[in-house]
Motif scaffolding. Structure first.
Motif, PDB file in Angstrom:
ATOM      1  N   GLN A  58      -5.245 -20.847   6.721  1.00 38.33           N
ATOM      2  CA  GLN A  58      -6.007 -20.719   5.481  1.00 38.33           C
ATOM      3  C   GLN A  58      -7.367 -20.109   5.779  1.00 38.33           C
ATOM      4  O   GLN A  58      -7.927 -20.299   6.866  1.00 38.33           O
ATOM      5  N   THR A  59      -7.908 -19.367   4.821  1.00 43.04           N
ATOM      6  CA  THR A  59      -9.282 -18.888   4.931  1.00 43.04           C
ATOM      7  C   THR A  59     -10.212 -19.942   4.344  1.00 43.04           C
ATOM      8  O   THR A  59      -9.878 -20.608   3.361  1.00 43.04           O
ATOM      9  N   LEU A  60     -11.390 -20.095   4.937  1.00 43.50           N
ATOM     10  CA  LEU A  60     -12.379 -21.077   4.489  1.00 43.50           C
ATOM     11  C   LEU A  60     -13.627 -20.341   4.012  1.00 43.50           C
ATOM     12  O   LEU A  60     -14.130 -19.442   4.702  1.00 43.50           O
ATOM     13  N   ASP A  61     -14.138 -20.727   2.834  1.00 38.31           N
ATOM     14  CA  ASP A  61     -15.381 -20.128   2.374  1.00 38.31           C
ATOM     15  C   ASP A  61     -16.564 -20.966   2.856  1.00 38.31           C
ATOM     16  O   ASP A  61     -16.408 -21.899   3.656  1.00 38.31           O
ATOM     17  N   VAL A  85      -3.311  -7.808   6.607  1.00 34.80           N
ATOM     18  CA  VAL A  85      -4.650  -7.239   6.458  1.00 34.80           C
ATOM     19  C   VAL A  85      -5.656  -8.371   6.354  1.00 34.80           C
ATOM     20  O   VAL A  85      -5.455  -9.337   5.610  1.00 34.80           O
ATOM     21  N   ILE A  86      -6.738  -8.264   7.114  1.00 34.96           N
ATOM     22  CA  ILE A  86      -7.822  -9.243   7.076  1.00 34.96           C
ATOM     23  C   ILE A  86      -9.114  -8.514   6.725  1.00 34.96           C
ATOM     24  O   ILE A  86      -9.155  -7.281   6.776  1.00 34.96           O
ATOM     25  N   PHE A  87     -10.167  -9.251   6.377  1.00 41.02           N
ATOM     26  CA  PHE A  87     -11.409  -8.675   5.848  1.00 41.02           C
ATOM     27  C   PHE A  87     -11.047  -7.787   4.651  1.00 41.02           C
ATOM     28  O   PHE A  87     -11.455  -6.621   4.560  1.00 41.02           O
ATOM     29  N   ARG A  88     -10.251  -8.344   3.721  1.00 42.15           N
ATOM     30  CA  ARG A  88      -9.689  -7.545   2.638  1.00 42.15           C
ATOM     31  C   ARG A  88     -10.749  -6.952   1.721  1.00 42.15           C
ATOM     32  O   ARG A  88     -10.527  -5.910   1.106  1.00 42.15           O
ATOM     33  N   ALA A  89     -11.899  -7.614   1.623  1.00 39.46           N
ATOM     34  CA  ALA A  89     -12.997  -7.073   0.819  1.00 39.46           C
ATOM     35  C   ALA A  89     -14.130  -6.563   1.700  1.00 39.46           C
ATOM     36  O   ALA A  89     -15.264  -6.405   1.233  1.00 39.46           O
ATOM     37  N   GLY A  90     -13.839  -6.327   2.985  1.00 36.08           N
ATOM     38  CA  GLY A  90     -14.848  -5.800   3.898  1.00 36.08           C
ATOM     39  C   GLY A  90     -15.822  -6.837   4.412  1.00 36.08           C
ATOM     40  O   GLY A  90     -16.915  -6.485   4.887  1.00 36.08           O
ATOM     41  N   GLU A  91     -15.491  -8.136   4.345  1.00 29.42           N
ATOM     42  CA  GLU A  91     -16.403  -9.197   4.774  1.00 29.42           C
ATOM     43  C   GLU A  91     -16.832  -9.008   6.235  1.00 29.42           C
ATOM     44  O   GLU A  91     -16.079  -8.504   7.061  1.00 29.42           O
ATOM     45  N   PRO A  92     -18.045  -9.434   6.594  1.00 35.20           N
ATOM     46  CA  PRO A  92     -18.481  -9.319   7.994  1.00 35.20           C
ATOM     47  C   PRO A  92     -17.737 -10.279   8.924  1.00 35.20           C
ATOM     48  O   PRO A  92     -17.596 -10.000  10.116  1.00 35.20           O
ATOM     49  N   GLU A  93     -17.299 -11.403   8.388  1.00 33.98           N
ATOM     50  CA  GLU A  93     -16.527 -12.335   9.204  1.00 33.98           C
ATOM     51  C   GLU A  93     -15.640 -13.183   8.293  1.00 33.98           C
ATOM     52  O   GLU A  93     -15.891 -13.299   7.091  1.00 33.98           O
ATOM     53  N   VAL A  94     -14.594 -13.753   8.916  1.00 35.17           N
ATOM     54  CA  VAL A  94     -13.671 -14.617   8.197  1.00 35.17           C
ATOM     55  C   VAL A  94     -13.384 -15.830   9.072  1.00 35.17           C
ATOM     56  O   VAL A  94     -13.126 -15.698  10.279  1.00 35.17           O
ATOM     57  N   ARG A  95     -13.459 -17.003   8.445  1.00 30.58           N
ATOM     58  CA  ARG A  95     -13.082 -18.233   9.156  1.00 30.58           C
ATOM     59  C   ARG A  95     -11.644 -18.587   8.800  1.00 30.58           C
ATOM     60  O   ARG A  95     -11.293 -18.671   7.620  1.00 30.58           O
ATOM     61  N   LEU A  96     -10.829 -18.786   9.827  1.00 33.88           N
ATOM     62  CA  LEU A  96      -9.429 -19.148   9.642  1.00 33.88           C
ATOM     63  C   LEU A  96      -9.198 -20.564  10.161  1.00 33.88           C
ATOM     64  O   LEU A  96      -9.604 -20.909  11.270  1.00 33.88           O
TER      65      LEU A  96
END
Length: 720
Positions: A491-494, A515-526
């Motif tokens: 899951q992705t965490l905000d 595909v990850i960083f679907r909106a171009g985010e600088p980082e994603v927590r999984l």
């Protein structure tokens, strides 16, 4: 290396140790057999089982073993293993002795004993220089002193051979009968001392003779993967026995000896669960062994070998309510010992290779790893090799194994091992070697630099976008997941730790791309839940292959589509019905389902919508890595047009209404109790923008394209 002289002693580590009794191989020189005696505080054995030698090679405690003979550069070595932490408190001394056949010890050239660690470091070396007319010799002893262990060079000889030496320490030695070989007797006969034999030249690699340095790690080349008995033989660590995981209860081993054909009947109680049946056959000729059914007929084949000086181990599940019985076919003397699973040899990741000759049972208790297997075959380089993996939870069901290797002749292979604890069951007609390599685990800095993360178990991982403002591909792999084969969830965490579904085994499979960083985010927590062993790797989004008309593949992956909105056909190329669907992802991160064939094989059609950017990414989600699929794009003009004649279909589909808003009759035959027909309005770029209805009957629809989502049959017709 510590050189000691007769009477001297040296401390040794309280750890599993190996002892090599070595001599030079010269024509006409006497044969030397090594043995060990376990003595109590009175200096006596407690019973016949306290003598360990080639015909009784394992002590019931598992602390001492005779592991065979090997040759290197003209030096012969008899190997013993002494696991000091497992030596029972009642045992105060472990004697290392040798007996001589065809001469006396004064005629044995270059006799010495070495004590080595499991890693091959020599901790004691004693060279015998004063032997004369002895036919048995106590070379050294391990003894307790002040809570520690030491090794003493004893150097005491006996003119009466091993029988005389054994008698001195309390073993009742049977006199050899002049008659033909006796019929085997059941229920643990006394440990009689048979005539010395010519040692086999295969079980374990030897150590070099003194004063050579301590042995180096083993090396195998592609041209000579297994060292042969000769100058090129490389030393290797001796096997470790007795895995710390308890595979089963302890019990006193049952042994029986015989010659020729015979029957072994274990008439003592055995605890529930499988046991190890170990067998030795002396000399040349055939050796075979079957378990017997209740009707006294052959059941499972345990051994079928013509190897010289055969020795092997097999896993056997004794029958309930009756004794374990086995039929033996043999050309010479044999010994069969029924033992607890605690005696199995062990292999661990990174612990060095494990060598063997013939059938064996090996314990593995580590995490998932790659197992390197090399088989040298028999003396002609041929023979059979089979390798099975049996998880500990299936010990009471030995047929629940996984077949890893089923091959003949020499080979080198690598096979994946799941999480332990498990048993490896080997069938081999020659020499083999196993080595377990742990899966690589990168630290955080190295992972960020390489764009790859690996680990095991639940974890929260922060991935940094290598190109902020743009998406990236994420390549994933999950092995050894808990529960079912595909039970993991990611899951992705905000910023508030609210979770959204990202990957799960029942939809994305164990391996694939997304595909990850679907909106171009600088980082994603999984957040990874129940993932087993896992690896994640970032790839540039440019590595997504283009979708141009038609594509085929297997498992989950991603395509890039450049062009106008089209219809996308999805069909299976394999016979399974696992989850399979496609979704369209836009450059701004919006994602919509296109088509779904879960639970059925019928081809379906969905909208491939494209925003003003002029391109999108097409996700293929497959729950199984083996699910084959085909994608085909088609023009909008191929969509059926609504009219008074009913348009029909089954599963996902797209229809077109060319007039103004109107009433339609929707008919539906569901597949299952919860199968609804869902009608969606699509805009000019085929994006689903409004759900019109979730039921059959009269519905009002606008002009344009409509999407039908269902598993069952449907029909739509204009009214009026």
């Amino acid at each position: 290396m510590t050189y000691i002289t007769k009477g001297a002693n040296t401390p040794v580590p309280a750890a599993p140790l190996r002892v090599a009794v070595c001599r030079q191989r010269l024509p006409g020189a006497p044969v030397v057999d090594a043995s060990a005696l376990l003595l109590d505080a009175a200096g006596k054995v407690r019973g016949d089982a306290d003598l360990v030698f080639y015909n009784q090679p394992a002590h019931p405690s598992g602390a001492v073993r005779h592991t065979g003979t090997a040759e290197d550069a003209g030096v012969l070595a008899e190997w013993l293993e002494v696991d000091l932490p497992r030596v029972e408190p009642a045992v105060q001394r472990v004697l290392i002795a040798g007996s001589c056949d065809g001469g006396v010890f004064g005629q044995v050239p270059g006799l010495y004993a070495q004590v080595l660690t499991a890693q091959g470091a020599v901790v004691a070396h004693y060279a015998v220089t004063d032997a004369t007319s002895e036919t048995a010799f106590v070379l050294g002893e391990f003894y307790r002193r002040g809570g520690e262990w030491k090794f003493r060079a004893v150097g005491q000889g006996y003119a009466s051979g091993l029988a005389g030496l054994a008698t001195d320490f309390g073993i009742a030695v049977e006199e050899p009968a002049p008659a033909p070989p006796p019929i085997p007797t059941p229920a643990q006969p006394a440990a009689s001392i048979p005539a010395p034999r010519q040692p086999p030249q295969h079980p374990l690699p030897p150590q070099p003779a003194a004063p050579m340095p301590a042995p180096a790690p083993p090396h195998m080349s592609a041209s000579n993967p297994f060292p042969s008995p000769g100058p090129s033989l490389s030393p290797a660590p001796a096997p470790q026995d007795a895995a710390p995981y308890s595979f089963g209860p302890e019990f006193h081993p049952y042994s029986q000896r015989g010659r020729g054909n015979g029957v072994v009947s274990v008439d003592v109680p055995l605890p529930p669960g499988p046991v190890i049946v170990e067998a030795w056959h002396q000399g040349e000729g055939y050796f075979g062994m079957h378990t017997l059914t209740r009707r006294n007929k052959d059941d499972d084949l345990l051994y079928n070998s013509t190897l010289d000086d055969f020795r092997g181990r097999a896993l056997v599940l004794p029958p309930e309510g009756r004794p374990l019985r086995m039929r033996v076919e043999a050309d010479n003397d044999w010994t069969v010992v029924v033992q607890p699973l605690s005696v199995v040899r062990r292999i661990d990741p990174g612990s060095g290779p494990l060598h063997g000759y013939g059938p064996e049972v090996v314990a593995y208790t580590g995490t998932a790893a790659d197992l390197d297997v090399e088989f040298a075959g028999d003396e002609d380089g041929h023979g059979y090799f089979g390798l099975k993996s049996l998880e500990a939870r299936h010990l009471s069901r030995p047929d629940e194994y996984d077949l890893l290797i089923n091959d003949t002749d020499e080979f080198r292979q690598t096979v994946p091992l799941p999480d332990g604890p498990l048993l490896l069951l080997l069938e081999a007609d020659g020499r083999w070697q196993l080595g377990a390599r742990p899966l690589p685990v990168l630290d955080g800095a190295a992972a960020q630099k390489a764009g790859a993360w690996t680990g095991r178990g639940d974890r929260t991982v922060t991935l940094t976008n290598p190109s902020p403002g743009r998406p990236a591909l994420l390549e994933y792999a999950f092995t050894g997941t808990g529960g079912s084969f595909a039970s993991y969830r990611v899951q992705t965490l905000d910023e508030y730790d609210d979770a959204d579904r990202f990957l799960e085994g029942s939809r994305n499979g164990l391996h694939g791309r997304t595909v990850i960083f679907r909106a171009g985010e600088p980082e994603v927590r999984l957040q990874l839940e129940d993932p087993g062993d896992w690896s994640l790797r970032l790839l540039p989004i440019e590595q997504a292959p283009p979708l141009t008309g038609r594509a085929e593949g297997r498992g989950s992956t991603v395509f890039r589509y450049d062009g106008p909105p089209v219809l996308l056909g999805l069909s299976r190329t394999t016979s399974d019905t696992e989850a399979l669907e496609t979704r369209a992802l836009q450059v701004d991160g919006r994602i919509r389902i296109s088509a779904d064939t879960t639970g059925r094989r019928r081809p379906v059609v969905g909208p491939l919508w494209v925003s003003h950017a002029g391109y999108c990414y097409v996700h293929v989600f497959a729950a199984s890595d083996d699910t084959g699929w085909r994608l085909e794009t088609a023009g909008l003009g191929t969509a059926p047009v609504l009219g008074k004649k009913r348009v029909e279909g089954q599963g996902y589909g797209v229809v077109r209404h060319t007039g103004p808003e109107a009433e339609v009759m929707v008919r539906h035959e569901p597949r299952g109790l919860i199968d609804l027909v869902v009608l969606w309005e699509l805009d000019e770029r085929l994006e689903p923008v409004r759900r019109i209805s979730t039921a059959s009957g009269l519905q009002r629809v606008p002009g344009g394209f409509l999407q039908i989502r269902t598993s069952g049959k449907w029909g739509i017709a204009l009214q009026g």
